[in-house]
Design an enzyme around this catalytic site. Structure first.
Site, PDB file in Angstrom:
ATOM      1  CG  ASN A   1      -3.114  -4.161  -5.853  1.00 30.71           C
ATOM      2  OD1 ASN A   1      -2.725  -4.248  -7.007  1.00 30.71           O
ATOM      3  ND2 ASN A   1      -3.609  -3.052  -5.348  1.00 30.71           N
TER       4      ASN A   1
ATOM      5  NE  ARG B   1      -6.280   0.898  -1.957  1.00 35.35           N
ATOM      6  CZ  ARG B   1      -5.780   1.019  -3.194  1.00 35.35           C
ATOM      7  NH1 ARG B   1      -5.638   2.208  -3.741  1.00 35.35           N
ATOM      8  NH2 ARG B   1      -5.409  -0.045  -3.873  1.00 35.35           N
TER       9      ARG B   1
ATOM     10  NE  ARG C   1      -1.044  -5.466  -1.255  1.00 33.02           N
ATOM     11  CZ  ARG C   1      -2.224  -4.928  -1.511  1.00 33.02           C
ATOM     12  NH1 ARG C   1      -3.338  -5.630  -1.343  1.00 33.02           N
ATOM     13  NH2 ARG C   1      -2.325  -3.701  -1.943  1.00 33.02           N
TER      14      ARG C   1
ATOM     15  CB  CYS D   1     -10.168  -1.080  -8.345  1.00 38.72           C
ATOM     16  SG  CYS D   1     -10.518  -2.324  -7.104  1.00 38.72           S
TER      17      CYS D   1
ATOM     18  CG  HIS E   1      -2.088  -1.002   0.921  1.00 41.23           C
ATOM     19  ND1 HIS E   1      -2.052  -2.286   1.396  1.00 41.23           N
ATOM     20  CD2 HIS E   1      -3.220  -0.891   0.193  1.00 41.23           C
ATOM     21  CE1 HIS E   1      -3.140  -2.922   0.976  1.00 41.23           C
ATOM     22  NE2 HIS E   1      -3.867  -2.103   0.256  1.00 41.23           N
TER      23      HIS E   1
ATOM     24  NE  ARG F   1     -11.141  -1.136  -0.253  1.00 43.29           N
ATOM     25  CZ  ARG F   1      -9.892  -1.446  -0.550  1.00 43.29           C
ATOM     26  NH1 ARG F   1      -9.637  -2.343  -1.479  1.00 43.29           N
ATOM     27  NH2 ARG F   1      -8.886  -0.859   0.064  1.00 43.29           N
TER      28      ARG F   1
HETATM   29  C1  PEP Z   1      -6.435  -4.865  -4.505  1.00 45.59           C
HETATM   30  O1  PEP Z   1      -6.216  -5.726  -3.656  1.00 45.59           O
HETATM   31  O2  PEP Z   1      -6.128  -5.000  -5.707  1.00 45.59           O
HETATM   32  C2  PEP Z   1      -7.060  -3.587  -4.132  1.00 45.59           C
HETATM   33  C3  PEP Z   1      -7.414  -2.704  -5.033  1.00 45.59           C
HETATM   34  O3  PEP Z   1      -7.220  -3.326  -2.809  1.00 45.59           O
HETATM   35  P1  PEP Z   1      -6.012  -2.879  -1.848  1.00 45.59           P
HETATM   36  O4  PEP Z   1      -4.814  -2.635  -2.707  1.00 45.59           O
HETATM   37  O5  PEP Z   1      -6.454  -1.680  -1.117  1.00 45.59           O
HETATM   38  O6  PEP Z   1      -5.850  -4.072  -0.962  1.00 45.59           O
HETATM   39 MG    MG Z   2      -7.180  -5.574  -1.747  1.00 43.20          MG
END
Ligand code: PEP
Ligand code: MG
Length: 584
Positions: free
Chosen positions: A459, A301, A470, A507, A194, A337
């Site tokens: 993601n 977000r 991640r 997204c 993030h 969201r």
């Molecule tokens: C994702 O997981 O692709 C997403 C858009 O949500 P976040 O990156 O906030 O977990």
């Molecule tokens: Mg996500």
């Protein structure tokens, strides 16, 4: 000149001075050591000095041959200071004489030494106190339990400086947003953390996984950051600086050229309209959204409203934050969201925290369903905001259809409550779900049957499908949006939406990466949500593409038997009107 390499996660060039963020500044406590434990206290101190000595030698031995001689002599100076009796022995006498704890004895001794240096006339010698402080800090780090370490705050005005840190949390990134940061470089981190996502949405160059960055870069040192190539240049000479200034101007020119696309509709050569939506974290991000004239917000977000505070925002504060965005977007869609706290997005709230494996734990909708008090406040605020525009509500991290039903039940209860109170809301507010857990993607048809829209969160989908954390830089190399399993899950989700007649968006970061645009169009994706900074480049690709041609090519890519062939096919898919080299 020394060059460090890492993973470029946000493009652009910054030339600026370093601010090395040392999180480990230690607050030393004083306590009396009983006579019986004096020997072991002395032993604790000598072991810490030995460990510091070992660390310094390790650093010196790993300085690359190409590094300037000063890098080695800098470490040698620290070793000399560490071996001096004033540091290595005098504190032992203090421990024995005063029954002081080791940390306090060392700190008292270093304060005396620093006072002496400060008296010196010669500026060079006066500066030596910095070296003494750094050496003492290193020994203290080896003495103090990490949980007792204090945290150094980020200064209010960074004036374009480059933050060099071991790691940065998304919370740090939110703070940095407003403090004039020029770029950042971290020892650790991954491209879809993030923190990296925030860097891209801010448009600030960023490089992660630069192992040893905090070790090699000195405070106030002049640096060049090349965020696209993942390169940090230390002590560049005038010629190199000029070369990078030229490159920065070229990038700026390419950006300006894209500006003319702001007002064009994103329609392909064969007349298919594509929705380009924006991802935002806070209402302040609206400026970027308006600049590129996005067709709406595809991901708001909301968890960022909950960070950097002890108490969650109340209904009124949340309502204001949501309605501000809804009003600013006029009749355009705003996808809000619900709270996605957990894993690397921590809040200081009083909610359960799992230390063992947070990404697989109580995160997002799971946490919200466990904490209905927290969740209901948010749902009420979103429903109230829905009366002022086109709001869509989106649930993150669904893995089970039952979660959808439980959220629906809560929404119905709140709608009844609002009706009783005479508060208006959009009775037809669409309810959608994120497809970001492989289980949900495999069963996307089941989710599509009950929801009004789906949005693919690549993601997390990539993280969970490929079993790669991640934020863990050691497994970055496995991150691959083109992994056949990931592509199959994406294709399956798009197909499920088509069969059910509901929109499917994407997204995750993949939607804003020009390398994948044509493939995703070929797979049938028609809604892309991304950080606004990426939008015009993606629009350009759409404008130059003919979707009926891409469908056949995408089908061929999906049939590819090995990953190498698949990557080559994607390269050739992009070869004609591919993304411009500078902005990719
Ligand atoms: C994702 O997981 O692709 C997403 C858009 O949500 P976040 O990156 O906030 O977990
Ligand atoms: Mg996500």
């Amino acid at each position: 000149m020394l060059t460090l390499h890492g993973k470029g996660v946000s493009g652009g060039i910054t030339i600026g001075r370093a601010f090395v963020l040392r999180r480990e500044r230690i607050k030393v406590q004083e306590y009396v050591v009983p006579h019986a434990f004096i020997d072991s206290e002395v032993e604790r101190f000598t072991q810490a000095v030995d460990r510091a000595r070992h660390q310094l030698r390790e650093i010196r031995d790993h300085i690359p041959g190409s590094a300037p001689a000063e890098a080695v002599s800098f470490i040698d100076t620290h070793l000399l200071i560490l071996n001096d009796t004033m540091i290595a022995e005098a504190p032992i006498e203090e421990i024995r004489r005063n029954q002081w704890n080791a940390e306090y004895a060392l700190k008292a001794q270093s304060d005396r030494l620093i006072a002496v240096f400060e008296q010196m006339e010669d500026p060079y010698l006066r500066n030596k106190k910095v070296d003494v402080t750094q050496v003492v800090e290193r020994v203290l780090q080896n003495l103090v339990n990490p949980f007792e370490r204090g945290e150094e705050p980020i200064p209010d005005n960074l004036g374009g400086r480059v933050i060099i840190a071991n790691d940065l949390t998304p919370t740090d990134a939110v703070v940095l947003k407003n403090r004039g940061i020029g770029a950042f470089v971290t020892n650790l981190g991954g491209p879809i953390s993030h923190t990296a996502i925030l860097a891209r949405s801010l448009g600030i160059p960023a490089i992660v996984a630069v192992h040893g960055a905090t070790r090699y870069v000195g405070n106030e040192e002049l640096l060049i950051i090349d965020g696209k190539r993942g390169v940090v240049l230390l002590a560049p000479d005038a010629e190199i600086i000029n070369e990078y200034r030229r490159r920065a101007r070229k990038i700026e020119r390419a950006r300006r050229e894209l500006d003319i696309l702001r007002t064009s509709e994103a329609v392909s050569q064969d007349g298919v309209a594509v929705q380009l939506l924006a991802n935002i974290e806070l209402p302040e991000d609206l400026e970027g959204v308006q600049e590129v004239l996005a067709s709406g917000i595809g991901l708001y977000r909301t968890e960022f409203l909950f960070m950097n505070r002890k108490k969650p925002p109340d209904e009124e504060e949340q309502f204001e934050a949501y309605v501000k965005v809804v009003r600013a977007l006029g009749g355009r869609v705003v996808t809000i969201r619900t709270l996605d706290i957990g894993a690397d997005k921590r809040a200081d709230l009083d909610t359960p925290v799992s230390v063992a494996n947070p990404a697989l734990s109580l995160r997002a909708v799971r946490l919200c369903l466990q904490e209905p008090g927290l969740f209901k406040v948010q749902l009420r605020a979103i429903l109230r905001a829905s009366a002022f525009g086109r709001v869509r509500l989106m649930i993150p991290m669904l893995s089970n259809l039952d979660e959808v039903f439980r959220v629906m039940d809560l929404i119905h209860d709140i709608q009844d409550e609002l009706r009783r109170q005479g508060i208006t809301f959009d009775t037809k507010m669409p309810l959608g779900g994120m497809i970001e857990v492989p289980a949900a993607a495999v069963s996307a048809d089941l989710f599509a049957a009950h929801l009004d829209f789906l949005s693919i969160g690549t993601n997390d989908l990539i993280q969970y499908t490929l079993a790669i954390d991640r934020v863990d830089d050691t497994v970055n190399y496995l991150y691959d949006p083109l992994h056949p399993s990931v592509l199959r899950l994406i294709a399956r989700t798009i197909e499920a939406g088509r069969e059910q007649g509901i929109p499917v968006a994407m997204c995750g970061e993949m939607a804003g990466d020009p390398r994948y645009t044509r493939l995703l169009l070929g797979l049938g994706l028609r809604e892309f949500s991304m950080h606004p900074a990426a939008m015009l480049e993606i629009k350009k690709i759409i404008l130059e593409s003919s979707l009926c041609e891409l469908e056949g090519l995408a089908a061929e890519i999906m049939r590819a038997k090995d990953s190498r062939k698949l990557h080559l096919l994607v390269d050739s898919l992009n070869a004609t009107d591919g993304p411009s080299e500078e902005l990719a």
